[in-house]
Design an enzyme around this catalytic site. Structure first.
Site, mmCIF file in Angstrom:
data_model
loop_
_atom_site.group_PDB
_atom_site.id
_atom_site.type_symbol
_atom_site.label_atom_id
_atom_site.label_comp_id
_atom_site.label_asym_id
_atom_site.label_seq_id
_atom_site.Cartn_x
_atom_site.Cartn_y
_atom_site.Cartn_z
ATOM 1 N N GLU A 118 0.829 -1.218 0.000
ATOM 2 C CA GLU A 118 0.000 0.000 0.000
ATOM 3 C C GLU A 118 0.862 1.267 0.000
ATOM 4 O O GLU A 118 0.402 2.342 0.363
ATOM 5 C CB GLU A 118 -0.942 0.022 1.228
ATOM 6 C CG GLU A 118 -1.905 -1.141 1.330
ATOM 7 C CD GLU A 118 -3.029 -1.135 0.288
ATOM 8 O OE1 GLU A 118 -3.068 -0.221 -0.552
ATOM 9 O OE2 GLU A 118 -3.848 -2.065 0.325
ATOM 10 N N HIS A 141 -3.293 1.667 8.611
ATOM 11 C CA HIS A 141 -4.324 0.951 7.843
ATOM 12 C C HIS A 141 -4.521 -0.400 8.509
ATOM 13 O O HIS A 141 -3.543 -1.118 8.771
ATOM 14 C CB HIS A 141 -3.888 0.770 6.387
ATOM 15 C CG HIS A 141 -4.667 -0.310 5.689
ATOM 16 N ND1 HIS A 141 -6.044 -0.283 5.578
ATOM 17 C CD2 HIS A 141 -4.277 -1.475 5.104
ATOM 18 C CE1 HIS A 141 -6.449 -1.370 4.946
ATOM 19 N NE2 HIS A 141 -5.405 -2.113 4.660
ATOM 20 N N HIS A 143 -7.749 -3.784 9.404
ATOM 21 C CA HIS A 143 -8.978 -4.450 8.951
ATOM 22 C C HIS A 143 -9.902 -4.678 10.151
ATOM 23 O O HIS A 143 -10.075 -5.828 10.574
ATOM 24 C CB HIS A 143 -8.641 -5.799 8.299
ATOM 25 C CG HIS A 143 -7.769 -5.730 7.074
ATOM 26 N ND1 HIS A 143 -7.321 -6.848 6.399
ATOM 27 C CD2 HIS A 143 -7.271 -4.660 6.379
ATOM 28 C CE1 HIS A 143 -6.585 -6.487 5.357
ATOM 29 N NE2 HIS A 143 -6.527 -5.158 5.331
ATOM 30 N N GLU A 172 -19.202 9.555 22.371
ATOM 31 C CA GLU A 172 -17.744 9.628 22.164
ATOM 32 C C GLU A 172 -17.376 9.615 20.685
ATOM 33 O O GLU A 172 -16.405 10.246 20.267
ATOM 34 C CB GLU A 172 -17.044 8.438 22.829
ATOM 35 C CG GLU A 172 -16.928 8.533 24.332
ATOM 36 C CD GLU A 172 -16.129 9.740 24.798
ATOM 37 O OE1 GLU A 172 -15.053 10.000 24.234
ATOM 38 O OE2 GLU A 172 -16.613 10.430 25.714
ATOM 39 N N HIS A 213 -12.972 -4.153 2.875
ATOM 40 C CA HIS A 213 -11.528 -4.312 3.074
ATOM 41 C C HIS A 213 -11.072 -3.843 4.473
ATOM 42 O O HIS A 213 -10.617 -4.645 5.275
ATOM 43 C CB HIS A 213 -10.798 -3.547 1.960
ATOM 44 C CG HIS A 213 -9.309 -3.584 2.055
ATOM 45 N ND1 HIS A 213 -8.490 -3.242 1.013
ATOM 46 C CD2 HIS A 213 -8.468 -3.905 3.077
ATOM 47 C CE1 HIS A 213 -7.220 -3.380 1.369
ATOM 48 N NE2 HIS A 213 -7.188 -3.774 2.623
HETATM 49 P P1 13P Z 1 0.982 -5.558 2.996
HETATM 50 O O1 13P Z 1 1.378 -6.854 3.652
HETATM 51 O O2 13P Z 1 1.606 -5.396 1.641
HETATM 52 O O3 13P Z 1 1.249 -4.385 3.918
HETATM 53 O O4 13P Z 1 -0.580 -5.612 2.706
HETATM 54 C C1 13P Z 1 -1.509 -5.792 3.741
HETATM 55 C C2 13P Z 1 -2.793 -5.113 3.483
HETATM 56 O O5 13P Z 1 -3.561 -4.927 4.398
HETATM 57 C C3 13P Z 1 -3.125 -4.663 2.100
HETATM 58 O O6 13P Z 1 -4.223 -3.802 2.101
HETATM 59 ZN ZN ZN Z 2 -5.507 -4.035 3.850
#
Ligand code: 13P
Ligand code: ZN
Length: 267
Positions: A118, A141, A143, A172, A213
């Protein structure tokens, strides 16, 4: 060994990365190699990276002139957050963007750690933060399960509906994320397209949801940035709990949020 890795100020930064990487794993938001982290460490590392020419050089897919000579801490592609937590430099590297804004060096402590897939998003967002000139230096970033689950619900496919739902679950959330989240269309991970959509969305938000995602947040330090995602995910949990109980939650209304706005002096 490059002495930049022994820098005490950098150690303070990477200790926080270890702490947060551990949280991401414990929360269940970091399956396998999920998620990535970057921090602009130019202030700390400038003039301290030795023998730059001895490290691998790569071409960026986009030109980022405002990042000339900027230096970043960044997690490696394919690396696990649970491993980042216990071995920073085995799983992360330092990226030095060259004067041309088109090429960069990967400075690793041992074997080369290739930066996250990313990278286009991370560096594009950092360029935006540099241009703004504020104190934001961190990008996370991850998930988060319930935020991703909400992004899968057809009834929340519009940004305004998603924010109404998130703000509604807890005062909050409105206090911590008054601008709400940006919700971009689904895009292929790791592309220049997702980078562009994210940068555009960050013009009016500090958190962007990548539907189906994950999400991405910016902030001035690791802990605060993690806390923002954690607060949003709490709202997402509450929303889904109410839905699983078979009812639609009676969230905080706009009028109730307006009261919070005055009480907490939210701009
Ligand atoms: P990377 O292992 O390349 O950081 O990718 C993980 C990810 O969450 C891609 O969106
Ligand atoms: Zn990701």
């Amino acid at each position: 060994m490059n002495t930049v890795f022994a820098n005490k100020e950098l150690k303070k930064v990477t200790d926080k990365v270890s702490e947060v990487a551990g949280y991401l794993w414990e929360k269940g938001w970091a399956e396998r190699n999920a998620g990535n982290i970057s921090i602009n460490i130019t202030d700390i590392a400038k003039g301290r990276v030795e023998n730059l020419s001895s490290y691998p050089t790569k071409q960026l897919s986009i030109t980022l002139p405002s990042l000339a000579n900027n230096i970043f801490f960044i997690t490696g592609t394919g690396k696990r957050m649970r491993e980042v937590a216990r071995d920073i430099w085995g799983n992360c590297s330092i990226v030095v963007v060259h004067e041309d804004g088109k090429t960069y060096s990967i400075v690793s402590e041992g074997e080369t750690v290739i930066p996250t897939s990313e990278l286009p998003t991370h560096l594009s967002v950092h360029q935006e933060m540099v241009k703004r000139g504020g104190t934001d230096k961190v990008l996370i970033h991850t998930h988060p399960n319930e935020i991703v689950a909400m992004s899968l619900l057809p009834s929340l496919s519009k940004e305004a509906d998603m924010n109404e739902a998130l703000w509604g679950m807890h005062p909050e959330t409105y206090i911590v994320v008054p601008k709400g989240v940006g919700l971009i269309p689904y895009e292929v991970p790791g592309t220049d397209d997702i980078a562009k959509l994210t940068v555009d969305s960050l013009q009016s938000h500090d958190v962007v949801v990548w539907p189906k995602h994950g999400c991405l947040a910016i902030g001035k330090d690791m802990i605060e940035t993690f806390d923002v995602i954690d607060t949003l995910n709490k709202s997402a949990i509450l929303y889904l709990l109410c839905k699983s109980a078979g009812e639609s939650p009676m969230g905080l209304k706009k009028g109730e949020r307006d009261v919070l706005k005055i009480a907490f002096k939210i701009a």
